[in-house]
Design a protein around this motif. Structure first.
Motif, PDB file in Angstrom:
ATOM      1  N   ALA A  89       0.816  -1.222   0.000  1.00 19.64           N
ATOM      2  CA  ALA A  89       0.000   0.000   0.000  1.00 19.64           C
ATOM      3  C   ALA A  89       0.848   1.270   0.000  1.00 19.64           C
ATOM      4  CB  ALA A  89      -0.919   0.004   1.226  1.00 19.64           C
ATOM      5  N   SER A  90       2.143   1.137   0.228  1.00 22.24           N
ATOM      6  CA  SER A  90       2.993   2.310   0.479  1.00 22.24           C
ATOM      7  C   SER A  90       2.990   3.306  -0.680  1.00 22.24           C
ATOM      8  CB  SER A  90       4.426   1.873   0.797  1.00 22.24           C
ATOM      9  OG  SER A  90       5.007   1.167  -0.289  1.00 22.24           O
ATOM     10  N   PHE A  91       2.989   2.804  -1.911  1.00 18.73           N
ATOM     11  CA  PHE A  91       3.005   3.718  -3.054  1.00 18.73           C
ATOM     12  C   PHE A  91       1.724   4.538  -3.094  1.00 18.73           C
ATOM     13  CE2 PHE A  91       2.774   4.355  -7.848  1.00 18.73           C
ATOM     14  CZ  PHE A  91       3.709   5.382  -7.849  1.00 18.73           C
ATOM     15  N   CYS A  92       0.599   3.897  -2.882  1.00 19.49           N
ATOM     16  CA  CYS A  92      -0.682   4.598  -2.857  1.00 19.49           C
ATOM     17  C   CYS A  92      -0.726   5.597  -1.699  1.00 19.49           C
ATOM     18  CB  CYS A  92      -1.834   3.599  -2.741  1.00 19.49           C
ATOM     19  SG  CYS A  92      -3.472   4.354  -2.696  1.00 19.49           S
ATOM     20  N   VAL A  93      -0.281   5.173  -0.526  1.00 18.20           N
ATOM     21  CA  VAL A  93      -0.255   6.065   0.641  1.00 18.20           C
ATOM     22  C   VAL A  93       0.600   7.287   0.344  1.00 18.20           C
ATOM     23  CG1 VAL A  93       0.424   6.284   3.057  1.00 18.20           C
ATOM     24  CG2 VAL A  93      -0.674   4.178   2.252  1.00 18.20           C
ATOM     25  N   PHE A  94       1.761   7.050  -0.268  1.00 14.72           N
ATOM     26  CA  PHE A  94       2.652   8.151  -0.621  1.00 14.72           C
ATOM     27  C   PHE A  94       1.956   9.130  -1.563  1.00 14.72           C
ATOM     28  CE2 PHE A  94       5.573   9.937  -3.763  1.00 14.72           C
ATOM     29  CZ  PHE A  94       6.470  10.612  -2.945  1.00 14.72           C
ATOM     30  N   CYS A 120      -5.796   6.480   6.576  1.00 10.49           N
ATOM     31  CA  CYS A 120      -6.554   7.058   5.456  1.00 10.49           C
ATOM     32  C   CYS A 120      -5.995   6.573   4.125  1.00 10.49           C
ATOM     33  CB  CYS A 120      -6.492   8.582   5.529  1.00 10.49           C
ATOM     34  SG  CYS A 120      -7.394   9.304   6.922  1.00 10.49           S
ATOM     35  N   GLY A 121      -4.672   6.548   4.018  1.00 12.84           N
ATOM     36  CA  GLY A 121      -4.042   6.092   2.781  1.00 12.84           C
ATOM     37  C   GLY A 121      -4.340   4.635   2.492  1.00 12.84           C
ATOM     38  N   CYS A 122      -4.330   3.812   3.528  1.00 16.92           N
ATOM     39  CA  CYS A 122      -4.629   2.385   3.348  1.00 16.92           C
ATOM     40  C   CYS A 122      -6.086   2.168   2.952  1.00 16.92           C
ATOM     41  CB  CYS A 122      -4.301   1.618   4.627  1.00 16.92           C
ATOM     42  SG  CYS A 122      -2.528   1.394   4.917  1.00 16.92           S
ATOM     43  N   LEU A 123      -6.980   3.013   3.456  1.00 14.88           N
ATOM     44  CA  LEU A 123      -8.387   2.916   3.049  1.00 14.88           C
ATOM     45  C   LEU A 123      -8.535   3.208   1.556  1.00 14.88           C
ATOM     46  CD1 LEU A 123     -10.313   4.578   6.021  1.00 14.88           C
ATOM     47  CD2 LEU A 123     -10.363   2.175   5.328  1.00 14.88           C
ATOM     48  N   VAL A 124      -7.830   4.237   1.091  1.00 17.90           N
ATOM     49  CA  VAL A 124      -7.865   4.554  -0.337  1.00 17.90           C
ATOM     50  C   VAL A 124      -7.290   3.387  -1.136  1.00 17.90           C
ATOM     51  CG1 VAL A 124      -6.981   6.085  -2.138  1.00 17.90           C
ATOM     52  CG2 VAL A 124      -7.707   7.028   0.066  1.00 17.90           C
ATOM     53  N   TYR A 125      -6.188   2.834  -0.661  1.00  9.91           N
ATOM     54  CA  TYR A 125      -5.573   1.692  -1.339  1.00  9.91           C
ATOM     55  C   TYR A 125      -6.538   0.517  -1.391  1.00  9.91           C
ATOM     56  CZ  TYR A 125      -2.620  -2.435  -1.946  1.00  9.91           C
ATOM     57  OH  TYR A 125      -2.098  -3.636  -2.372  1.00  9.91           O
ATOM     58  N   GLU A 126      -7.240   0.274  -0.298  1.00  9.18           N
ATOM     59  CA  GLU A 126      -8.158  -0.861  -0.232  1.00  9.18           C
ATOM     60  C   GLU A 126      -9.269  -0.724  -1.267  1.00  9.18           C
ATOM     61  OE1 GLU A 126      -9.173  -4.543   0.844  1.00  9.18           O
ATOM     62  OE2 GLU A 126      -7.404  -3.435   1.540  1.00  9.18           O
ATOM     63  N   VAL A 127      -9.687   0.500  -1.536  1.00  9.17           N
ATOM     64  CA  VAL A 127     -10.720   0.729  -2.554  1.00  9.17           C
ATOM     65  C   VAL A 127     -10.130   0.612  -3.955  1.00  9.17           C
ATOM     66  CG1 VAL A 127     -12.299   2.434  -3.527  1.00  9.17           C
ATOM     67  CG2 VAL A 127     -12.112   2.185  -1.038  1.00  9.17           C
ATOM     68  N   LEU A 128      -9.014   1.305  -4.194  1.00 12.41           N
ATOM     69  CA  LEU A 128      -8.461   1.386  -5.547  1.00 12.41           C
ATOM     70  C   LEU A 128      -7.868   0.078  -6.037  1.00 12.41           C
ATOM     71  CD1 LEU A 128      -6.738   4.909  -5.548  1.00 12.41           C
ATOM     72  CD2 LEU A 128      -9.059   4.283  -6.236  1.00 12.41           C
ATOM     73  N   ARG A 129      -7.380  -0.750  -5.123  1.00 10.47           N
ATOM     74  CA  ARG A 129      -6.725  -1.976  -5.565  1.00 10.47           C
ATOM     75  C   ARG A 129      -7.708  -2.991  -6.154  1.00 10.47           C
ATOM     76  NH1 ARG A 129      -5.729  -6.572  -1.988  1.00 10.47           N
ATOM     77  NH2 ARG A 129      -7.117  -6.565  -0.195  1.00 10.47           N
ATOM     78  N   HIS A 130      -9.001  -2.769  -5.949  1.00 11.13           N
ATOM     79  CA  HIS A 130     -10.010  -3.672  -6.505  1.00 11.13           C
ATOM     80  C   HIS A 130     -10.564  -3.158  -7.838  1.00 11.13           C
ATOM     81  CE1 HIS A 130     -10.044  -6.233  -2.977  1.00 11.13           C
ATOM     82  NE2 HIS A 130     -10.203  -5.174  -2.204  1.00 11.13           N
ATOM     83  N   ILE A 131     -10.067  -2.022  -8.311  1.00 11.00           N
ATOM     84  CA  ILE A 131     -10.564  -1.459  -9.567  1.00 11.00           C
ATOM     85  C   ILE A 131      -9.592  -1.810 -10.693  1.00 11.00           C
ATOM     86  CG2 ILE A 131     -11.220   0.656 -10.775  1.00 11.00           C
ATOM     87  CD1 ILE A 131     -11.746   1.937  -8.076  1.00 11.00           C
ATOM     88  N   PRO A 132     -10.053  -2.549 -11.696  1.00 16.03           N
ATOM     89  CA  PRO A 132      -9.168  -2.921 -12.808  1.00 16.03           C
ATOM     90  C   PRO A 132      -8.547  -1.683 -13.454  1.00 16.03           C
ATOM     91  CG  PRO A 132     -11.234  -4.132 -12.915  1.00 16.03           C
ATOM     92  CD  PRO A 132     -11.414  -3.083 -11.845  1.00 16.03           C
ATOM     93  N   LEU A 133      -7.354  -1.844 -13.987  1.00 20.64           N
ATOM     94  CA  LEU A 133      -6.560  -0.805 -14.607  1.00 20.64           C
ATOM     95  C   LEU A 133      -6.017   0.183 -13.569  1.00 20.64           C
ATOM     96  CD1 LEU A 133      -8.504   0.005 -17.922  1.00 20.64           C
ATOM     97  CD2 LEU A 133      -6.520  -1.471 -17.592  1.00 20.64           C
TER      98      LEU A 133
END
Length: 352
Positions: free
Chosen positions: A292-297, A333-346
Motif C-alpha cells: 500500500a505504500s506507493f498509494c499512501v505516498f 486514510c491512505g490504506c483505506l484509499v488503497y483498499e478501494v483502488l486496488r479492486h478497480i481494474p486498470l
C-alpha cells in the motif's frame, strides 16, 4: 503425512524497510508545522528537529529497497519490460496524480476555471508538480539508468562495488555536505563541479541497497548498524541545531537526504531491518503496508491539507504526541484509499 508450509517468496526485510520508509514520509510532512511553534533551541523546536532527523531518510530507504529488488541478478529486467511496463506505469501514475493535485488546489481556492485548468495542465506537462512527487521524478531517472546499474550489480565483485560506492559517497554525499564550509568554499573551477547533484546521487542509493542485501553479515551482529544509525542521527541533529542557532532560523543543510548524517541513518536502519527476525503474523502486516505504500505516498498530502483546513495539525498538542498520532491517521486514510483502488481494474495496475 507432514504438511508443507507455503514458501514465502517476498522479502519480509524489504517489506519492513518500505514500511519504515512510508512512515518516515508521513512523519516528515506532519512535523513541518511544529518548527513554527517556537524559537530555535526551545524544547518544542528540538522535538520537531528530532522528528525531522529520524524521518528525512524516507527517500533513501525507498531507493535502497528499490535497488534490492530491481538489481537482483536472478531477476534481470529486459529493456522491453522496462519501457513497456515499468516506465510507462510510473509516468502515467505521476501525471495522473499531478493533475489530481492541481484540480484539488483549484477547487480548494475556488479557482476552477477553464483558463486556470489549462494553465495547470501546462504546469503538469512541464513537471511542476506537488512537491512530494519529486521522488517519482527521481525514479524515472533510476529506471532510465537501470540497464547500466543492473550490469554493474551483476558483474562487479564486492571489491569493485565497494570502490564505486566509496566514490559515490565522496562525491555524492560527503562533498555536498562539506561544500559550504572552509576550506571547500575556497575551491573554484572544475573541482567545484566534481560533486554529484542530488538527483544523480540518488541512483547510488539503489546500488547501496543491493550491496547491503548481497553482503549483509547476518542477524547476530546488529550493534554495528545501531551505532551507524546513532552516529548519523547525532550528526544531523547536532549539526542542524548548531547551524540553525547561528542563523536564527531552521537550517536544513544537515537534514537533507543526500547529507552524511542521513546516509548513515539510512545505512544503519537498512542493516537493522535486514537483521531482525520477523514473525509470520508481523510479516503479513508489513507485506500489506509495503504493497500500500506507493498509494499512501501518492494520496497522503490530500488528507494532510484537508486536516489542516479544519485546524488539525501537529500544533494541536505537544509534537512528541501529535506527530505519531497524525502519522498513524494518515497511514490509515491512505490504506483505506488503497483498499478501494486496488479492486478497480486498470487503476490497480497503472495508478497505485
Amino acid at each position: 503425512m507432514e504438511k508443507t508450509l507455503p514458501v514465502r517468496r517476498r522479502s519480509s526485510a524489504v517489506d519492513l524497510v518500505k514500511t519504515v520508509a512510508i512512515l518516515d514520509v508521513l512523519i516528515s510532512h506532519v512535523a513541518v508545522p511544529a518548527f513554527a511553534a517556537d524559537a530555535v533551541g526551545t524544547p518544542a523546536w528540538l522535538c520537531a528537529l528530532f522528528w525531522a532527523c529520524v524521518s528525512h531518510v524516507s527517500v533513501s530507504l525507498f531507493l535502497m529497497a528499490s535497488g534490492t529488488l530491481l538489481l537482483n541478478p536472478d531477476r534481470p529486467m529486459t529493456l522491453k519490460k522496462l519501457y513497456t511496463k515499468n516506465f510507462p506505469r510510473l509516468l502515467v501514475a505521476l501525471l495522473f496524480w499531478a493533475v489530481c493535485y492541481k484540480v484539488f488546489s483549484l477547487l480548494a481556492f475556488s479557482q476552477l476555471t477553464a483558463p486556470a485548468l489549462i494553465q495547470a495542465l501546462k504546469e503538469v506537462v512541464l513537471f511542476r508538480h506537488e512537491e512530494h512527487l519529486y521522488y517519482l521524478h527521481i525514479m524515472l531517472l533510476v529506471y532510465a539508468f537501470l540497464p547500466i546499474t543492473q550490469l554493474v550489480a551483476a558483474h562487479a565483485d564486492r571489491r569493485q562495488l565497494s570502490y564505486l560506492l566509496g566514490l559515490w559517497f565522496l562525491l555524492g554525499i560527503l562533498y555536498p555536505t562539506v561544500k559550504t564550509f572552509w576550506p571547500f568554499t575556497l575551491l573554484v573551477g572544475i573541482p567545484k563541479q566534481w560533486l554529484m547533484n542530488m538527483t544523480y546521487a540518488s541512483i547510488g542509493y539503489t546500488l547501496l541497497g543491493r550491496y547491503l542485501s548481497a553482503y549483509h553479515s547476518g542477524a547476530h551482529r546488529r550493534w554495528p548498524w545501531a551505532i551507524t544509525a546513532l552516529a548519523g542521527f547525532l550528526t544531523a541533529f547536532c549539526g542542524s541545531w548548531a547551524a540553525s542557532s547561528a542563523a536564527g532560523k531552521l537550517d536544513t543543510h544537515f537534514i537533507e537526504g543526500m547529507g552524511v548524517g542521513m546516509c548513515l541513518i539510512a545505512v544503519g536502519v537498512y542493516g537493522l531491518c535486514l537483521s531482525v527476525r520477523i514473525p509470520e503474523a508481523a510479516a503479513s502486516v508489513l507485506e500489506y503496508i509495503s504493497k500500500a505504500s506507493f498509494c499512501v505516498f501518492l494520496v497522503h498530502i490530500f488528507f494532510l491539507k484537508a486536516f489542516a483546513h479544519f485546524g488539525v495539525t501537529a500544533l494541536v498538542g505537544p509534537a512528541i504526541l501529535t506527530v505519531p498520532m497524525m502519522t498513524l491517521l494518515l497511514l490509515g486514510c491512505g490504506c483505506l484509499v488503497y483498499e478501494v483502488l486496488r479492486h478497480i481494474p486498470l487503476v490497480n495496475r497503472w495508478l497505485i
